[in-house]
Design a protein around this motif. Sequence first.
Motif, PDB file in Angstrom:
ATOM      1  N   ASN A 186     -63.545   0.339   7.090  1.00 32.57           N
ATOM      2  CA  ASN A 186     -63.181  -0.443   8.285  1.00 32.57           C
ATOM      3  C   ASN A 186     -61.681  -0.725   8.316  1.00 32.57           C
ATOM      4  O   ASN A 186     -61.251  -1.824   8.612  1.00 32.57           O
ATOM      5  CB  ASN A 186     -63.972  -1.764   8.344  1.00 32.57           C
ATOM      6  CG  ASN A 186     -63.816  -2.457   9.698  1.00 32.57           C
ATOM      7  OD1 ASN A 186     -63.545  -1.806  10.712  1.00 32.57           O
ATOM      8  ND2 ASN A 186     -63.974  -3.772   9.709  1.00 32.57           N
ATOM      9  N   GLY A 187     -60.881   0.273   7.999  1.00 36.35           N
ATOM     10  CA  GLY A 187     -59.430   0.135   8.057  1.00 36.35           C
ATOM     11  C   GLY A 187     -58.799   1.315   8.775  1.00 36.35           C
ATOM     12  O   GLY A 187     -59.465   2.303   9.100  1.00 36.35           O
ATOM     13  N   ARG A 188     -57.504   1.226   9.050  1.00 35.70           N
ATOM     14  CA  ARG A 188     -56.745   2.328   9.644  1.00 35.70           C
ATOM     15  C   ARG A 188     -55.734   2.808   8.620  1.00 35.70           C
ATOM     16  O   ARG A 188     -55.106   1.989   7.929  1.00 35.70           O
ATOM     17  CB  ARG A 188     -56.052   1.883  10.941  1.00 35.70           C
ATOM     18  CG  ARG A 188     -57.030   1.555  12.060  1.00 35.70           C
ATOM     19  CD  ARG A 188     -56.287   1.323  13.377  1.00 35.70           C
ATOM     20  NE  ARG A 188     -55.467   0.129  13.321  1.00 35.70           N
ATOM     21  CZ  ARG A 188     -55.899  -1.079  13.634  1.00 35.70           C
ATOM     22  NH1 ARG A 188     -57.157  -1.261  14.010  1.00 35.70           N
ATOM     23  NH2 ARG A 188     -55.112  -2.133  13.560  1.00 35.70           N
ATOM     24  N   LYS A 206     -38.181  -7.825   4.633  1.00 35.47           N
ATOM     25  CA  LYS A 206     -37.578  -8.267   5.886  1.00 35.47           C
ATOM     26  C   LYS A 206     -38.642  -8.642   6.911  1.00 35.47           C
ATOM     27  O   LYS A 206     -38.490  -9.612   7.659  1.00 35.47           O
ATOM     28  CB  LYS A 206     -36.677  -7.155   6.429  1.00 35.47           C
ATOM     29  CG  LYS A 206     -35.933  -7.530   7.693  1.00 35.47           C
ATOM     30  CD  LYS A 206     -35.011  -6.400   8.132  1.00 35.47           C
ATOM     31  CE  LYS A 206     -34.253  -6.752   9.412  1.00 35.47           C
ATOM     32  NZ  LYS A 206     -33.374  -5.642   9.840  1.00 35.47           N
ATOM     33  N   ARG A 207     -39.755  -7.862   6.947  1.00 38.27           N
ATOM     34  CA  ARG A 207     -40.805  -8.105   7.941  1.00 38.27           C
ATOM     35  C   ARG A 207     -41.894  -9.050   7.434  1.00 38.27           C
ATOM     36  O   ARG A 207     -42.791  -9.435   8.188  1.00 38.27           O
ATOM     37  CB  ARG A 207     -41.466  -6.777   8.340  1.00 38.27           C
ATOM     38  CG  ARG A 207     -40.545  -5.845   9.110  1.00 38.27           C
ATOM     39  CD  ARG A 207     -41.287  -4.552   9.470  1.00 38.27           C
ATOM     40  NE  ARG A 207     -40.524  -3.745  10.401  1.00 38.27           N
ATOM     41  CZ  ARG A 207     -39.594  -2.882  10.039  1.00 38.27           C
ATOM     42  NH1 ARG A 207     -39.303  -2.742   8.762  1.00 38.27           N
ATOM     43  NH2 ARG A 207     -38.955  -2.164  10.956  1.00 38.27           N
ATOM     44  N   GLY A 208     -41.860  -9.377   6.147  1.00 37.19           N
ATOM     45  CA  GLY A 208     -42.922 -10.216   5.587  1.00 37.19           C
ATOM     46  C   GLY A 208     -44.214  -9.461   5.387  1.00 37.19           C
ATOM     47  O   GLY A 208     -45.298 -10.043   5.361  1.00 37.19           O
ATOM     48  N   THR A 209     -44.125  -8.129   5.243  1.00 35.26           N
ATOM     49  CA  THR A 209     -45.311  -7.298   5.032  1.00 35.26           C
ATOM     50  C   THR A 209     -45.576  -7.162   3.530  1.00 35.26           C
ATOM     51  O   THR A 209     -44.662  -6.861   2.770  1.00 35.26           O
ATOM     52  CB  THR A 209     -45.095  -5.889   5.634  1.00 35.26           C
ATOM     53  OG1 THR A 209     -44.787  -6.035   7.023  1.00 35.26           O
ATOM     54  CG2 THR A 209     -46.351  -5.043   5.491  1.00 35.26           C
ATOM     55  N   PRO A 210     -46.822  -7.343   3.070  1.00 36.63           N
ATOM     56  CA  PRO A 210     -47.115  -7.168   1.637  1.00 36.63           C
ATOM     57  C   PRO A 210     -46.755  -5.760   1.169  1.00 36.63           C
ATOM     58  O   PRO A 210     -47.050  -4.769   1.849  1.00 36.63           O
ATOM     59  CB  PRO A 210     -48.627  -7.420   1.550  1.00 36.63           C
ATOM     60  CG  PRO A 210     -48.939  -8.274   2.742  1.00 36.63           C
ATOM     61  CD  PRO A 210     -48.003  -7.819   3.824  1.00 36.63           C
ATOM     62  N   ILE A 218     -53.310   0.351   6.737  1.00 37.91           N
ATOM     63  CA  ILE A 218     -52.774   0.573   5.385  1.00 37.91           C
ATOM     64  C   ILE A 218     -51.760   1.714   5.467  1.00 37.91           C
ATOM     65  O   ILE A 218     -52.106   2.835   5.847  1.00 37.91           O
ATOM     66  CB  ILE A 218     -53.895   0.947   4.396  1.00 37.91           C
ATOM     67  CG1 ILE A 218     -55.069  -0.042   4.501  1.00 37.91           C
ATOM     68  CG2 ILE A 218     -53.344   1.011   2.990  1.00 37.91           C
ATOM     69  CD1 ILE A 218     -54.714  -1.463   4.179  1.00 37.91           C
ATOM     70  N   LEU A 219     -50.496   1.444   5.137  1.00 40.53           N
ATOM     71  CA  LEU A 219     -49.459   2.486   5.133  1.00 40.53           C
ATOM     72  C   LEU A 219     -49.248   2.961   3.694  1.00 40.53           C
ATOM     73  O   LEU A 219     -48.944   2.157   2.811  1.00 40.53           O
ATOM     74  CB  LEU A 219     -48.150   1.947   5.709  1.00 40.53           C
ATOM     75  CG  LEU A 219     -46.944   2.902   5.593  1.00 40.53           C
ATOM     76  CD1 LEU A 219     -47.222   4.212   6.320  1.00 40.53           C
ATOM     77  CD2 LEU A 219     -45.690   2.237   6.146  1.00 40.53           C
ATOM     78  N   TYR A 220     -49.397   4.264   3.496  1.00 38.09           N
ATOM     79  CA  TYR A 220     -49.232   4.866   2.163  1.00 38.09           C
ATOM     80  C   TYR A 220     -47.958   5.704   2.204  1.00 38.09           C
ATOM     81  O   TYR A 220     -47.846   6.653   2.980  1.00 38.09           O
ATOM     82  CB  TYR A 220     -50.443   5.736   1.865  1.00 38.09           C
ATOM     83  CG  TYR A 220     -50.522   6.274   0.461  1.00 38.09           C
ATOM     84  CD1 TYR A 220     -50.796   5.432  -0.619  1.00 38.09           C
ATOM     85  CD2 TYR A 220     -50.345   7.629   0.201  1.00 38.09           C
ATOM     86  CE1 TYR A 220     -50.896   5.917  -1.898  1.00 38.09           C
ATOM     87  CE2 TYR A 220     -50.440   8.127  -1.087  1.00 38.09           C
ATOM     88  CZ  TYR A 220     -50.726   7.263  -2.136  1.00 38.09           C
ATOM     89  OH  TYR A 220     -50.827   7.760  -3.418  1.00 38.09           O
ATOM     90  N   ALA A 258     -47.627  -1.583  10.139  1.00 37.69           N
ATOM     91  CA  ALA A 258     -48.463  -1.682   8.937  1.00 37.69           C
ATOM     92  C   ALA A 258     -48.770  -3.133   8.596  1.00 37.69           C
ATOM     93  O   ALA A 258     -47.938  -4.017   8.760  1.00 37.69           O
ATOM     94  CB  ALA A 258     -47.762  -1.019   7.757  1.00 37.69           C
ATOM     95  N   ASP A 259     -50.001  -3.386   8.106  1.00 38.63           N
ATOM     96  CA  ASP A 259     -50.377  -4.706   7.589  1.00 38.63           C
ATOM     97  C   ASP A 259     -50.112  -4.808   6.094  1.00 38.63           C
ATOM     98  O   ASP A 259     -49.964  -5.907   5.569  1.00 38.63           O
ATOM     99  CB  ASP A 259     -51.864  -4.967   7.868  1.00 38.63           C
ATOM    100  CG  ASP A 259     -52.136  -5.071   9.357  1.00 38.63           C
ATOM    101  OD1 ASP A 259     -51.567  -5.973   9.991  1.00 38.63           O
ATOM    102  OD2 ASP A 259     -52.903  -4.252   9.881  1.00 38.63           O
ATOM    103  N   ILE A 260     -50.089  -3.689   5.392  1.00 37.07           N
ATOM    104  CA  ILE A 260     -49.753  -3.667   3.958  1.00 37.07           C
ATOM    105  C   ILE A 260     -49.203  -2.286   3.633  1.00 37.07           C
ATOM    106  O   ILE A 260     -49.612  -1.294   4.243  1.00 37.07           O
ATOM    107  CB  ILE A 260     -50.979  -3.996   3.082  1.00 37.07           C
ATOM    108  CG1 ILE A 260     -50.572  -4.117   1.620  1.00 37.07           C
ATOM    109  CG2 ILE A 260     -52.087  -2.986   3.251  1.00 37.07           C
ATOM    110  CD1 ILE A 260     -51.670  -4.662   0.724  1.00 37.07           C
ATOM    111  N   VAL A 261     -48.243  -2.219   2.715  1.00 33.35           N
ATOM    112  CA  VAL A 261     -47.610  -0.952   2.342  1.00 33.35           C
ATOM    113  C   VAL A 261     -47.895  -0.696   0.864  1.00 33.35           C
ATOM    114  O   VAL A 261     -47.649  -1.554   0.017  1.00 33.35           O
ATOM    115  CB  VAL A 261     -46.090  -0.993   2.587  1.00 33.35           C
ATOM    116  CG1 VAL A 261     -45.447   0.318   2.122  1.00 33.35           C
ATOM    117  CG2 VAL A 261     -45.807  -1.212   4.060  1.00 33.35           C
TER     118      VAL A 261
END
Length: 416
Positions: free
Chosen positions: A329-331, A377-381, A308-310, A353-356
């Motif tokens: 259970n996340g990073r 561009k990356r298809g990241t949520p 998870i990118l904040y 990141a898997d989600i921003v």
Amino acid sequence: MTDTLSLRPIVGRRRLWELDPHFHCSIVGTCLTMSDLRKLATKTRLSVPADAPDYRLHGVFVRAAGAAGPAEKGIAKLMDKDLERRHTRALAQFRKAADNDALEALWDGAREAGDIPGPYWALMCHPLASRTLLERAFGEVHMLSHLMGAANRADVRRLAEMERETEAVEDRLAEAEARRLREIEIKQGEIGQLRAAIEAERARTRALVRRLEEAGEGGCRDLRIQTLEATMEGLRERLNREAWRADRLQGKLAEAERLLTEVRADRDDLRRRLAEQAEDLRTLEDLALDDDGEAGDRPPLDLGGRTILYVGGRPRTVPSLRKLVEDSNGRFAHHDAGREDGRAHLGEVLSGADIVICPVDCISHDACLKAKRACLKRGTPFVPLSSAGLGAFARCLRETAPLFAPANDGAALAAE
């Protein structure tokens, strides 16, 4: 007791069971997630029910970390192995420190960046760490454990304040509506009276014209015509004045309706914010119940090992956000949107990141757009938050958790 702990020489670092038991509770609670402990409980076949509350499982492993028996020593070794595997990068960074001052500088930097679990373990097991530094780090981590409770209390206070504010706005709105309705009724009555008076004057004028026409020609007719013209001039002036007054009343009425629309919009916005705050508070209460083992039928929050990118937010809340993600259970990764990390570094962080998640009230418009474009561009949520509070973040994790399939625990254990 001397400042440096008196321990037998070991290679590389201190082991978990060689540390002062005084530190075990904070190490287990901070450096290992509940997901880690449940996996260890399964692996070691501990006689702990699968649905045991978190606090009970935590207590079992804290006691095992310092016990001297063969069974407990085996559990402590597995815990030590998990700590080394989970925090490899921090251990490598702290291993380069040549003395206690260098360790203190590394710890201060990690604490200010909100990166606690790995550096805390790397410091506690380092053979050169002084007792004074260990006690200080222990105290700082202990205080961080209160942040989530403090955030909960702050959200409750904000919710109560918003409820009071909503009631006050609604009272003012009701008063404004009643006042405007009274003014409109009065003005409409005045307009009606003016129209009736104008119509009466027109009727009298028409009657006068008919009488003059019937009177025939002569001086009497001329006099009456002059009188009629004067009367008509007076009526025209009065009509102009009343028309001007009617225009002013219509303008005031339009302004009143505009103000009423704005007040209603403010009220609706306040109600929306109040509903969001209430939902954030319910999410925090759910998470608190999860931590206490009283979640009932609610499934625990499981992020499936995803990152998870904040981006942005308030620095003082970052440790609480990180703990929430890692306990689920996340990073967790954080970028301050240009305060210190630099916008150029944002693209590098986004790639992993898997989600921003981006709180729009604590980030520049330019940085938010840059993060959004990079995600597209990356298809990241990409999820924008209306608030940088812990409650809004927790609610977002609850709502987006279905996007992440849980990681394969069996494959992870086989790999070990």
